[in-house]
Design a protein around this motif. Structure first.
Motif: not given
Length: 385
Positions: A114-126
């Motif tokens: 779950a933490a990995l998926a959240l980090a990937q979404r953060h990067v996409q948000g950047y």
């Protein structure tokens, strides 16, 4: 007459004895001569054998089988779920020895995913924020351009108002312009000056807006510039935590680190173990060696690489092992003992010391005739090489 007859018989019976004694002495001398010759021949033969053969070999029966055992420890904590091996059981590298309850480890893996998926979404948000901030920078730059145009317009109006005011002030001296017209011109000039100042302030505000938007975009870009989305530091950190969680889950299954025999099992089902708790030992008998303790006077010609013949008390003389000297220990057994001898105490008695010599055995012979740690061996080193 009877006495005379008896005396005659004695003389006759004792007459041949000197001849018999002489013959016996000759036989004894001959035998002693042969025995002396045999002893001399034996001494010469032994001397020749010792000089040519025996002097090139050193042997000892103070030798024992050893090996570098593999200690199996718990790498994760938790209760022991199952144990699938027992002592004396032969195992192969990778065989399952026991399992530790993996419920907590599975939860940790789910959290890491779950933490990995959240980090990937953060990067996409950047990346999405970069596009939005790029639009803001463009809008701010357009605002600067508009403010620049307003300054030019206000400057033109100010110049016109100043010209009209100057002309009316000149005419007022001659009485050609009324005081009311002069006041109107002055008011128009003041208003034009205010419009110009406002345009300049708006331009400064627009420039600041461009700088602010550019700074926000640069700050956002620093979160992803220089690496792809998959190689972003946030994603890599989350991936590392997921890998660690998967590794912990994998370590709940304890496997044999090497081929060998299970020994010293010190764990039971249901036992709570911590990281580092000793569970059991795997003895790799196929990599066994021998530590032969030779007297110090025997090691003058012993060097690494020499061949060795060994016999085990387990199999007797019918099985011969062939080994190679790996090396000689750096100290005697007494030197490394828990309480070394204090020879300077005054009550000193010289004791012949022994040095351990490490001997590697032929793996094929170990497979054919397995040995166990601690067995007694007889070792003979050929020092001719």
């Amino acid at each position: 007459m009877p006495d005379t007859a008896q005396a005659t018989d004695k003389v006759q019976s004792s007459a041949p004895k000197p001849v018999a004694n002489a013959a016996g002495d000759a036989n004894r001398k001959r035998l002693l001569t042969y025995l002396g010759i045999a002893v001399v021949i034996g001494a010469v033969a032994y001397s020749a054998y010792y000089g040519l053969v025996a002097s090139h070999y050193v042997s000892t029966d103070n030798a024992y089988v050893g090996t570098d055992t593999a200690q199996v420890n718990a790498l994760v904590s938790g209760p022991v779920a199952t144990i699938v091996v027992s002592e004396t059981q032969v195992v192969k590298a990778g065989d399952v020895l026991l399992t530790i309850d993996d419920a907590d480890a599975k939860i940790a893996v789910a959290q890491a995913k779950a933490a990995l998926a959240l980090a990937q979404r953060h990067v996409q948000g950047y990346y999405a924020s970069d596009e939005a901030l790029a639009g803001q920078v463009g809008a701010s730059q357009a605002e600067v351009a508009r403010a620049t145009a307003m300054i030019a317009s206000a400057q033109s109006g100010l110049d016109n108002a100043k010209t009209e005011l100057t002309r009316r002030q000149n005419l007022a001296q001659s009485g050609a312009v009324s005081q009311e017209e002069l006041t109107t011109a002055q008011n128009a000039y003041t208003q034009a000056q205010a419009v110009y100042n406002t345009a300049v302030a708006n331009h400064a505000s627009a420039v600041a807006g461009v700088q602010a938007a550019g700074g926000q975009r640069a700050t956002n870009a620093a979160q992803f510039t220089g690496a792809s989305a998959d190689q972003n530091p946030e994603v890599l950190a989350a991936q590392a935590k997921l890998d660690a969680a998967n590794l912990a889950l994998e370590r709940t299954v304890v496997r044999a680190p090497t081929d060998g025999i299970v020994a010293r099992k010190a764990v039971q089902v249901g036992q709570q173990v911590a990281v580092g708790t000793p569970l059991m030992t795997v003895v790799p008998t196929a990599r066994a060696y021998v530590d032969a303790n030779f007297k110090e006077g025997q090691l003058k010609k012993v060097v690494p690489g020499q061949t060795v013949e060994l016999h085990s008390d387990l199999y007797g003389k019918s099985v011969t092992y062939h080994g190679t000297v790996r090396g000689i220990s750096g100290g005697t057994g007494s030197a490394f003992s828990l309480i070394p001898a204090q020879n300077a105490s005054g009550n000193w008695i010289k004791v012949v010391q022994r040095l351990p010599v490490r001997i590697d055995l032929d793996p094929k012979e170990l497979v054919a005739h397995p040995l166990r740690v601690g067995l007694s061996m007889d070792a003979e080193i050929d020092t001719r090489k």
